[in-house]
Write an enzyme that holds these catalytic residues in place. Structure first.
Site, PDB file in Angstrom:
ATOM      1  N   CYS A   1     -10.048  -6.326   8.713  1.00 50.75           N
ATOM      2  CA  CYS A   1     -10.727  -5.031   8.752  1.00 50.75           C
ATOM      3  C   CYS A   1     -11.949  -5.073   9.663  1.00 50.75           C
ATOM      4  CB  CYS A   1     -11.125  -4.641   7.336  1.00 50.75           C
ATOM      5  SG  CYS A   1     -12.200  -3.219   7.241  1.00 50.75           S
TER       6      CYS A   1
ATOM      7  N   CYS B   1      -9.815  -1.949  10.868  1.00 46.42           N
ATOM      8  CA  CYS B   1     -10.499  -0.674  10.616  1.00 46.42           C
ATOM      9  C   CYS B   1     -11.737  -0.440  11.484  1.00 46.42           C
ATOM     10  CB  CYS B   1     -10.970  -0.596   9.166  1.00 46.42           C
ATOM     11  SG  CYS B   1     -10.024  -1.560   7.981  1.00 46.42           S
TER      12      CYS B   1
ATOM     13  N   LYS C   1     -11.313  -0.435  15.350  1.00 47.05           N
ATOM     14  CA  LYS C   1     -10.422   0.714  15.585  1.00 47.05           C
ATOM     15  C   LYS C   1     -11.179   2.027  15.491  1.00 47.05           C
ATOM     16  CE  LYS C   1      -8.806   2.837  12.314  1.00 47.05           C
ATOM     17  NZ  LYS C   1      -7.580   2.597  11.595  1.00 47.05           N
TER      18      LYS C   1
ATOM     19  N   TYR D   1       1.199   3.586  11.964  1.00 45.57           N
ATOM     20  CA  TYR D   1      -0.135   4.146  12.179  1.00 45.57           C
ATOM     21  C   TYR D   1      -0.925   3.344  13.200  1.00 45.57           C
ATOM     22  CZ  TYR D   1      -3.007   0.969   9.263  1.00 45.57           C
ATOM     23  OH  TYR D   1      -3.693  -0.106   8.770  1.00 45.57           O
TER      24      TYR D   1
ATOM     25  N   GLU E   1      -2.520   4.994  16.546  1.00 44.05           N
ATOM     26  CA  GLU E   1      -3.975   4.962  16.729  1.00 44.05           C
ATOM     27  C   GLU E   1      -4.349   4.296  18.052  1.00 44.05           C
ATOM     28  OE1 GLU E   1      -5.497   4.880  12.064  1.00 44.05           O
ATOM     29  OE2 GLU E   1      -5.340   2.987  13.144  1.00 44.05           O
TER      30      GLU E   1
ATOM     31  N   GLU F   1     -12.521  23.661   3.498  1.00 45.35           N
ATOM     32  CA  GLU F   1     -12.433  24.833   2.628  1.00 45.35           C
ATOM     33  C   GLU F   1     -11.049  25.484   2.690  1.00 45.35           C
ATOM     34  OE1 GLU F   1     -14.564  28.491   3.572  1.00 45.35           O
ATOM     35  OE2 GLU F   1     -14.640  27.967   5.700  1.00 45.35           O
TER      36      GLU F   1
HETATM   37  P1  FAD Z   1      -7.489  -9.915   5.676  1.00 41.58           P
HETATM   38  O1  FAD Z   1      -8.612  -8.979   5.856  1.00 41.58           O
HETATM   39  O2  FAD Z   1      -6.474  -9.977   6.747  1.00 41.58           O
HETATM   40  O3  FAD Z   1      -8.154 -11.353   5.460  1.00 41.58           O
HETATM   41  C1  FAD Z   1      -7.416 -12.518   5.349  1.00 41.58           C
HETATM   42  C2  FAD Z   1      -8.202 -13.665   5.956  1.00 41.58           C
HETATM   43  O4  FAD Z   1      -7.601 -14.896   5.572  1.00 41.58           O
HETATM   44  C3  FAD Z   1      -8.209 -13.660   7.455  1.00 41.58           C
HETATM   45  O5  FAD Z   1      -9.507 -13.911   7.952  1.00 41.58           O
HETATM   46  C4  FAD Z   1      -7.273 -14.799   7.827  1.00 41.58           C
HETATM   47  O6  FAD Z   1      -7.549 -15.372   9.078  1.00 41.58           O
HETATM   48  C5  FAD Z   1      -7.538 -15.757   6.693  1.00 41.58           C
HETATM   49  N1  FAD Z   1      -6.476 -16.726   6.445  1.00 41.58           N
HETATM   50  C6  FAD Z   1      -5.142 -16.579   6.608  1.00 41.58           C
HETATM   51  N2  FAD Z   1      -4.487 -17.675   6.210  1.00 41.58           N
HETATM   52  C7  FAD Z   1      -5.430 -18.532   5.761  1.00 41.58           C
HETATM   53  C8  FAD Z   1      -5.371 -19.828   5.202  1.00 41.58           C
HETATM   54  N3  FAD Z   1      -4.207 -20.447   4.980  1.00 41.58           N
HETATM   55  N4  FAD Z   1      -6.540 -20.419   4.875  1.00 41.58           N
HETATM   56  C9  FAD Z   1      -7.724 -19.804   5.059  1.00 41.58           C
HETATM   57  N5  FAD Z   1      -7.829 -18.572   5.577  1.00 41.58           N
HETATM   58  C10 FAD Z   1      -6.694 -17.946   5.927  1.00 41.58           C
HETATM   59  N6  FAD Z   1      -7.252  -0.416   6.430  1.00 41.58           N
HETATM   60  C11 FAD Z   1      -7.949   0.656   6.027  1.00 41.58           C
HETATM   61  O7  FAD Z   1      -8.204   0.794   4.836  1.00 41.58           O
HETATM   62  N7  FAD Z   1      -8.376   1.602   6.915  1.00 41.58           N
HETATM   63  C12 FAD Z   1      -8.143   1.491   8.239  1.00 41.58           C
HETATM   64  O8  FAD Z   1      -8.540   2.358   9.023  1.00 41.58           O
HETATM   65  C13 FAD Z   1      -7.429   0.354   8.704  1.00 41.58           C
HETATM   66  N8  FAD Z   1      -7.200   0.193  10.021  1.00 41.58           N
HETATM   67  C14 FAD Z   1      -6.556  -0.925  10.453  1.00 41.58           C
HETATM   68  C15 FAD Z   1      -6.360  -1.074  11.809  1.00 41.58           C
HETATM   69  C16 FAD Z   1      -5.722  -2.181  12.288  1.00 41.58           C
HETATM   70  C17 FAD Z   1      -5.514  -2.329  13.776  1.00 41.58           C
HETATM   71  C18 FAD Z   1      -5.258  -3.180  11.377  1.00 41.58           C
HETATM   72  C19 FAD Z   1      -4.562  -4.406  11.885  1.00 41.58           C
HETATM   73  C20 FAD Z   1      -5.453  -3.027  10.021  1.00 41.58           C
HETATM   74  C21 FAD Z   1      -6.105  -1.906   9.542  1.00 41.58           C
HETATM   75  N9  FAD Z   1      -6.313  -1.697   8.173  1.00 41.58           N
HETATM   76  C22 FAD Z   1      -6.993  -0.590   7.748  1.00 41.58           C
HETATM   77  C23 FAD Z   1      -5.793  -2.654   7.168  1.00 41.58           C
HETATM   78  C24 FAD Z   1      -6.868  -3.594   6.655  1.00 41.58           C
HETATM   79  O9  FAD Z   1      -7.461  -4.250   7.744  1.00 41.58           O
HETATM   80  C25 FAD Z   1      -6.227  -4.594   5.706  1.00 41.58           C
HETATM   81  O10 FAD Z   1      -5.541  -3.911   4.695  1.00 41.58           O
HETATM   82  C26 FAD Z   1      -7.252  -5.518   5.059  1.00 41.58           C
HETATM   83  O11 FAD Z   1      -8.007  -6.208   6.013  1.00 41.58           O
HETATM   84  C27 FAD Z   1      -6.542  -6.497   4.126  1.00 41.58           C
HETATM   85  O12 FAD Z   1      -7.456  -7.387   3.568  1.00 41.58           O
HETATM   86  P2  FAD Z   1      -6.988  -8.796   3.044  1.00 41.58           P
HETATM   87  O13 FAD Z   1      -8.166  -9.367   2.331  1.00 41.58           O
HETATM   88  O14 FAD Z   1      -5.713  -8.685   2.338  1.00 41.58           O
HETATM   89  O15 FAD Z   1      -6.677  -9.657   4.344  1.00 41.58           O
HETATM   90  P1  NA7 Z   2       4.502  -0.313  10.465  1.00 43.26           P
HETATM   91  O1  NA7 Z   2       3.902   0.813   9.753  1.00 43.26           O
HETATM   92  O2  NA7 Z   2       5.400  -1.255   9.757  1.00 43.26           O
HETATM   93  O3  NA7 Z   2       5.210   0.270  11.761  1.00 43.26           O
HETATM   94  C1  NA7 Z   2       5.891  -0.528  12.653  1.00 43.26           C
HETATM   95  C2  NA7 Z   2       6.485   0.343  13.741  1.00 43.26           C
HETATM   96  O4  NA7 Z   2       7.145  -0.474  14.689  1.00 43.26           O
HETATM   97  C3  NA7 Z   2       7.509   1.311  13.227  1.00 43.26           C
HETATM   98  O5  NA7 Z   2       7.422   2.479  14.004  1.00 43.26           O
HETATM   99  C4  NA7 Z   2       8.807   0.568  13.473  1.00 43.26           C
HETATM  100  O6  NA7 Z   2       9.895   1.407  13.655  1.00 43.26           O
HETATM  101  C5  NA7 Z   2       8.510  -0.153  14.755  1.00 43.26           C
HETATM  102  N1  NA7 Z   2       9.272  -1.378  14.939  1.00 43.26           N
HETATM  103  C6  NA7 Z   2       9.428  -2.377  14.042  1.00 43.26           C
HETATM  104  N2  NA7 Z   2      10.139  -3.376  14.584  1.00 43.26           N
HETATM  105  C7  NA7 Z   2      10.437  -3.003  15.837  1.00 43.26           C
HETATM  106  C8  NA7 Z   2      11.153  -3.617  16.891  1.00 43.26           C
HETATM  107  N3  NA7 Z   2      11.680  -4.832  16.755  1.00 43.26           N
HETATM  108  N4  NA7 Z   2      11.265  -2.948  18.057  1.00 43.26           N
HETATM  109  C9  NA7 Z   2      10.718  -1.724  18.192  1.00 43.26           C
HETATM  110  N5  NA7 Z   2      10.026  -1.094  17.240  1.00 43.26           N
HETATM  111  C10 NA7 Z   2       9.894  -1.727  16.074  1.00 43.26           C
HETATM  112  O7  NA7 Z   2       3.391  -1.251  11.099  1.00 43.26           O
HETATM  113  P2  NA7 Z   2       1.943  -1.008  11.629  1.00 43.26           P
HETATM  114  O8  NA7 Z   2       1.690  -2.176  12.528  1.00 43.26           O
HETATM  115  O9  NA7 Z   2       1.681   0.327  12.161  1.00 43.26           O
HETATM  116  O10 NA7 Z   2       1.110  -1.153  10.294  1.00 43.26           O
HETATM  117  C11 NA7 Z   2       0.994  -2.401   9.672  1.00 43.26           C
HETATM  118  C12 NA7 Z   2       1.032  -2.297   8.193  1.00 43.26           C
HETATM  119  O11 NA7 Z   2      -0.096  -1.642   7.704  1.00 43.26           O
HETATM  120  C13 NA7 Z   2       2.234  -1.573   7.671  1.00 43.26           C
HETATM  121  O12 NA7 Z   2       3.119  -2.501   7.116  1.00 43.26           O
HETATM  122  C14 NA7 Z   2       1.716  -0.600   6.642  1.00 43.26           C
HETATM  123  O13 NA7 Z   2       2.232  -0.843   5.360  1.00 43.26           O
HETATM  124  C15 NA7 Z   2       0.249  -0.788   6.643  1.00 43.26           C
HETATM  125  P3  NA7 Z   2      10.873   1.824  12.435  1.00 43.26           P
HETATM  126  O14 NA7 Z   2      10.164   2.952  11.754  1.00 43.26           O
HETATM  127  O15 NA7 Z   2      11.000   0.604  11.559  1.00 43.26           O
HETATM  128  O16 NA7 Z   2      12.123   2.215  13.084  1.00 43.26           O
END
Ligand code: FAD
Ligand code: NA7
Length: 488
Positions: free
Chosen positions: A53, A58, A61, A195, A199, A469
């Site tokens: 995050c 988050c 982003k 998403y 985004e 609203e």
């Molecule tokens: P993480 O935050 O992923 O933390 C896990 C940590 O563990 C990481 O630092 C990783 O490197 C570390 N780790 C992994 N394996 C090991 C290991 N074996 N030993 C030690 N450390 C390890 N959520 C929202 O609510 N709003 C948003 O707008 C949003 N936007 C997002 C945009 C993007 C591009 C992405 C990728 C995600 C977004 N999310 C958003 C999702 C959100 O970031 C995740 O749901 C959240 O960070 C999950 O938290 P977590 O604690 O499960 O894991």
């Molecule tokens: P999502 O929400 O799992 O979306 C992945 C997207 O990529 C989705 O549109 C898929 O299409 C597409 N997709 C998956 N595999 C392929 C391949 N091999 N080729 C082309 N397109 C593909 O992932 P996000 O990264 O946006 O979000 C990550 C997680 O955050 C997600 O799991 C949510 O639960 C929250 P599809 O619809 O499967 O046809």
């Protein structure tokens, strides 16, 4: 302690869920260590403490989204009388990413200080199980440390998936790289229409780069599809291209430095191709189960999705080993979900609390150029659950006041309330496409938790002039067939 443990709790993963759990646990007197370790991406991007995050999710982003919205605002401002004398209005990519990274680094720092103050031990090592009560922390220099612990919380989150096609890993990047990319992305192909894909395409387009989204099936699968299509159409109106029902086949690097992407339609045999400056995979995320050596502890996982299976108390099949956040199977992957689940879990382990996490009706926002936020069921899901006859949908297009002067398109500003048809009509889903969608829906999420009905909604006085609203003015049902477009 008495049983020979060094710690009451070792948390694997210092992200949203892990840190919340660790900090809560120390408050109840537990001795806690958090392991956090980031493996660099294939192109070498790495980051500090705090998880997805803060570093690559988050936060960066939202900052990029804001940068894109500001660009839009600059263009609109002239219609409000602002005089801009600059020859050319465009962002400097390196200054932008620098500003974003500076903020991220400040959060990394504050996080470390906070852990120190709260007496949570932070270990910058990769955690794995030696046995159910022993964690091995492997440091960057490969040295190892053994930690004996009474309880373990797995909160390792996930990382972006790469497609299994030639050139994907060598030449593609992911959301892990984009927020600190050292050169302008230029013309970018975003593969995936979840998403994250939408985004990324949205802010790149808003910053002035050509953005193309490759969609395999439908945009935002799993979300309300009427709303998803509004988001997509609003993006198209801004100049984002969609390659519908297509899948990538290979990426090659050309002498020009550009990337040639070969792709096909999902139904069809034609080989298509196009050149891009950047290819970004947003095709979903895999849980980081592989490094954990779960077999040494006997913890069950969901192999296909690389996730850990837990019950409604976030317990794995091994009684003292738990998991929260993105790593658990079948739950929303969102920061506030991970945080609350982590906090409640720590309370259950270390106090006599019995409160479990409620994963229902979690609100979320897609920060697309025209944002989309929702809480509760999609229209499709409501119909599947209650039957079409028992669902009433109230809907409206609306015109944000601030859109009039710059003559911004209001075509896709739309909202709906999905409700039970009988009685006071309990609301089961709220959906909104328009400005500041998250801010609009957050309060309504509280209302839904409190059992809001259509009757209550329509008895609420709005705040004028706002877009939120509009929810208090919903009076046209889909079933009536009346035109939901406003007269003025
Ligand atoms: P993480 O935050 O992923 O933390 C896990 C940590 O563990 C990481 O630092 C990783 O490197 C570390 N780790 C992994 N394996 C090991 C290991 N074996 N030993 C030690 N450390 C390890 N959520 C929202 O609510 N709003 C948003 O707008 C949003 N936007 C997002 C945009 C993007 C591009 C992405 C990728 C995600 C977004 N999310 C958003 C999702 C959100 O970031 C995740 O749901 C959240 O960070 C999950 O938290 P977590 O604690 O499960 O894991
Ligand atoms: P999502 O929400 O799992 O979306 C992945 C997207 O990529 C989705 O549109 C898929 O299409 C597409 N997709 C998956 N595999 C392929 C391949 N091999 N080729 C082309 N397109 C593909 O992932 P996000 O990264 O946006 O979000 C990550 C997680 O955050 C997600 O799991 C949510 O639960 C929250 P599809 O619809 O499967 O046809």
């Amino acid at each position: 302690d008495d049983e020979g443990y060094d710690y009451d709790l070792v948390v694997l993963g210092g992200g949203s869920g892990g840190l919340a759990c660790a900090k809560e646990a120390v408050q109840h007197g537990a001795k806690v260590a958090v392991l956090d370790f980031v493996k660099p991406t294939p192109i070498g991007t790495s980051w500090g403490l705090g998880g997805t995050c803060v570093n690559v999710g988050c936060i960066p982003k939202k900052l990029m989204h804001q940068a894109a919205l500001l660009g839009e605002a600059i263009h609109e401002s002239s219609s409000y009388g602002w005089k801009l004398n600059a020859q050319e209005v465009k962002p400097d990519w390196n200054e932008l990413t620098q500003a974003v990274q500076n903020h991220v680094k400040s959060v990394n720092w504050v996080t470390r200080v906070d852990l120190r103050d709260k007496k949570v031990e932070y270990i910058n090592g990769l955690g794995s199980f030696k046995d159910p009560h022993t964690i091995i922390a492997t440091m960057k220099n490969k040295s190892e440390r053994e930690l004996k612990t009474k309880n373990v919380v797995i909160a390792v989150g996930g990382r972006p998936r790469y497609p299994n096609i030639p050139g994907a890993v060598e030449y593609g990047i992911t959301s892990d790289d984009i927020f600190s990319l050292d050169k302008e992305p230029g013309k970018t192909l975003i593969v995936g229409a979840g998403y994250i894909g939408l985004e990324c395409a949205g802010f790149l387009n808003g910053l002035g780069y050509e953005a193309t989204v490759m969609v395999r099936s439908v945009p935002l699968r799993g979300f309300d599809q009427q709303m998803a299509n509004l988001v997509k159409m609003a993006m198209e109106e801004k100049g984002i291209r969609f390659l519908n029902q297509c899948i990538p086949k290979s990426v090659e690097k050309l002498e020009s430095g550009k990337y040639l992407v070969k792709y096909m339609q999902t139904e069809g045999t034609d080989q298509l191709c196009e050149e891009f400056d950047t290819v970004l995979w947003a095709i979903g995320r895999d849980g980081l189960v592989d490094d954990l050596k779960l077999e040494n502890a006997g913890v069950q996982k969901h192999d296909e999705e690389k996730k850990i299976i837990v019950d409604d108390h976030e317990r794995t099949n091994i009684p003292h080993i738990y998991a929260v956040g993105d790593i658990i199977h079948g739950r929303p992957e969102l920061t506030p979900v991970a945080i609350l689940a982590g906090r409640l879990l720590a309370r259950r382990i270390f106090t006599n609390s019995t409160q479990i996490m409620d994963y229902m009706d979690v609100a979320t926002t897609v920060f697309s150029p025209l944002e989309y936020a929702c809480v509760g069921l999609s229209e499709e899901a409501a119909i599947a659950k209650f039957g079409e006859e028992n669902v009433e949908v109230y809907h409206a297009y609306y015109k944000p006041t601030e859109f009039f002067i710059p003559q911004k398109s209001v075509k896709h500003c739309y909202l709906k309330a999905v409700a039970e048809r009988a009685g006071d009509q309990r609301i089961v889903g709220l959906h909104y496409v328009g400005p500041v969608a998250g801010e609009v829906i957050q309060g309504f999420a509280v209302a839904m938790k409190s059992g809001v009905t259509i009757k209550i909604l329509l008895n609420t006085v709005g705040i004028h002039p706002t877009t939120a609203e509009e929810f208090t003015r919903l009076n046209i049902t889909k079933r009536s067939g009346l035109d939901p477009t406003p007269a003025t």
